[in-house]
Scaffold this motif. Sequence first.
Motif, PDB file in Angstrom:
ATOM      1  N   SER A  63      26.788  39.034  29.504  1.00  0.00           N
ATOM      2  CA  SER A  63      27.236  37.862  28.766  1.00  0.00           C
ATOM      3  C   SER A  63      26.276  37.521  27.628  1.00  0.00           C
ATOM      4  O   SER A  63      26.703  37.176  26.524  1.00  0.00           O
ATOM      5  CB  SER A  63      27.374  36.668  29.721  1.00  0.00           C
ATOM      6  OG  SER A  63      27.782  35.510  29.039  1.00  0.00           O
ATOM      7  N   TYR A  74      31.327  36.096  41.335  1.00  0.00           N
ATOM      8  CA  TYR A  74      30.689  37.207  40.662  1.00  0.00           C
ATOM      9  C   TYR A  74      31.345  38.501  41.083  1.00  0.00           C
ATOM     10  O   TYR A  74      32.010  38.615  42.090  1.00  0.00           O
ATOM     11  CB  TYR A  74      29.181  37.259  40.974  1.00  0.00           C
ATOM     12  CG  TYR A  74      28.857  37.624  42.390  1.00  0.00           C
ATOM     13  CD1 TYR A  74      28.740  36.650  43.368  1.00  0.00           C
ATOM     14  CD2 TYR A  74      28.688  38.965  42.748  1.00  0.00           C
ATOM     15  CE1 TYR A  74      28.452  36.987  44.669  1.00  0.00           C
ATOM     16  CE2 TYR A  74      28.405  39.299  44.062  1.00  0.00           C
ATOM     17  CZ  TYR A  74      28.287  38.308  45.006  1.00  0.00           C
ATOM     18  OH  TYR A  74      28.003  38.647  46.286  1.00  0.00           O
ATOM     19  N   ALA A  77      36.880  42.601  40.356  1.00  0.00           N
ATOM     20  CA  ALA A  77      35.895  41.547  40.587  1.00  0.00           C
ATOM     21  C   ALA A  77      35.931  41.158  42.053  1.00  0.00           C
ATOM     22  O   ALA A  77      36.981  40.879  42.604  1.00  0.00           O
ATOM     23  CB  ALA A  77      36.205  40.331  39.725  1.00  0.00           C
ATOM     24  N   ASN A  82      25.993  40.675  35.234  1.00  0.00           N
ATOM     25  CA  ASN A  82      27.001  39.974  34.452  1.00  0.00           C
ATOM     26  C   ASN A  82      26.371  38.972  33.493  1.00  0.00           C
ATOM     27  O   ASN A  82      26.863  38.769  32.380  1.00  0.00           O
ATOM     28  CB  ASN A  82      27.992  39.257  35.373  1.00  0.00           C
ATOM     29  CG  ASN A  82      29.024  40.206  35.954  1.00  0.00           C
ATOM     30  OD1 ASN A  82      29.419  41.168  35.329  1.00  0.00           O
ATOM     31  ND2 ASN A  82      29.438  39.932  37.177  1.00  0.00           N
ATOM     32  N   ASN A 100      24.553  38.160  40.443  1.00  0.00           N
ATOM     33  CA  ASN A 100      25.340  38.203  39.218  1.00  0.00           C
ATOM     34  C   ASN A 100      24.460  38.447  38.001  1.00  0.00           C
ATOM     35  O   ASN A 100      24.858  38.154  36.874  1.00  0.00           O
ATOM     36  CB  ASN A 100      26.119  36.893  39.054  1.00  0.00           C
ATOM     37  CG  ASN A 100      27.442  37.109  38.346  1.00  0.00           C
ATOM     38  OD1 ASN A 100      27.860  38.239  38.130  1.00  0.00           O
ATOM     39  ND2 ASN A 100      28.082  36.038  37.963  1.00  0.00           N
TER      40      ASN A 100
END
Length: 460
Positions: free
Chosen positions: A98, A287, A298, A94, A91
């Motif tokens: 973020s 994730y 996802a 991601n 992940n």
Amino acid sequence: MQCSIRRCFIISVGIVFLWIFITLRAPGEIEDDKKVMVIKGQETSYSSRKELSSLEDWQKLTFEYTKKKQQRRKTWLTVGITSVQQSKGSNLLNTLISLFHASSKAEQKLFTVLVHLAGSDITWLRETSAHISSLFSQQILAGQLLLIHAPPDAYPTMDGIRDDPNRSVFYSKQNVDHAFLMSFATNLSDYFLLIGDNVFCAPNFVTHIRWKVTTMRSNPWVLLEFSNIGFLGKLFHSRDLSLLAHFLLLFHKEKPLERLIPHFRTLLVQEKTILCRPFLFYYRASYSTFDDKQNTQAVKEKDSYSPDNPPGAIFTDMKVLDAHFPWEAYSLNESFFWTHNVSAGNHLTVILNYPVNLRRVQVMTGSIMEGEYALEKGQVELGYDPMGMSQYCTSFIILDHLLEGQLDQEVLPKDMGSSVSCVRLVVKARQVGGLMIRHIFLWEEKDEIEENSPELKINQ
């Protein structure tokens, strides 16, 4: 302590390898006459080291590289991430998204993101760095994102491992991975924030951290904690990173990272934990990958961070409203259970369909940002010996009390987590107003996975 000289030598050589690998073996991709440093593993990635005639050659080249690095613009904060290869995906992308999406343009000028790609597989290194460079080329060009990699032979040997060899080897590598990360970050900024590669960040986290640091000017501190989970969200002075890196390398075989950090804090004479609210960082429960075939959805799979939440039923004697139901606290999505005006003795109980061996329990209450509606006084209990048609547990053992509405705990000793049939959150004092039970996450102990894939046994 008899091996301290040997360890120091290994540390020195390892750090040298870290610098030189980036300098010599991270070919640049040139687009529109702009150089983007991307780590691309090749079959001969590590063979070039044999061409150097002596350690003095390494030291000379290292000095030249560090001289250039020290000339770069120093930022206020370095966000450090160590990422390892996972059998079921990562992940990291991601997490990077973020970090940057949770920050304004002004805030992004204040920090640098440093990622240590700590896997040894060349294909994984190539693919990961390619994905990062394609998504974050702007940040790489601006110097806001740096990728580093330490080759496997820079790591100390694993001789003398005690207890569970698989578990200890994993923790040992994790400590050394982070030692390299911190050593590299020493001169990048004034402060260093440690997070994981599987987290999401609260909006404007930089502003929150800077405000807290400002308020703490008159109070000496070594470690500020913006999460109460493992080593996530730990803030250090960069001036302490070199000492912390040596500390981790010296005791890398002894304890996991999240247990060594409190010892380091104590050695630098900060006895008490300084928890900073609101908590700004949380691990993801699932994730999504960035495979071209899966960009539109996802993909939820279990990795070392993700809870198992075995099937079960949820019961409570708290008030149930129309909007949020008790079972939502046990789901793996972003839903939650909302109630109000709870009394001492109220509970929310997960009754599992079958007894399981638990290794970890996490209970989160209160809102993500401000921590509002958290359970002020409560405890988590493990239940055993189910009986009757409803399979209600006849005996309970206290796991631990909630701290500021949160609990994230390994189940130790291991026999305490064996054959658990119920997990119960109990209110210990009357609380007027709203209560948000965000989630109850459970992790099972799976011996067959741990024996075959020790790298999956990560502790948060």
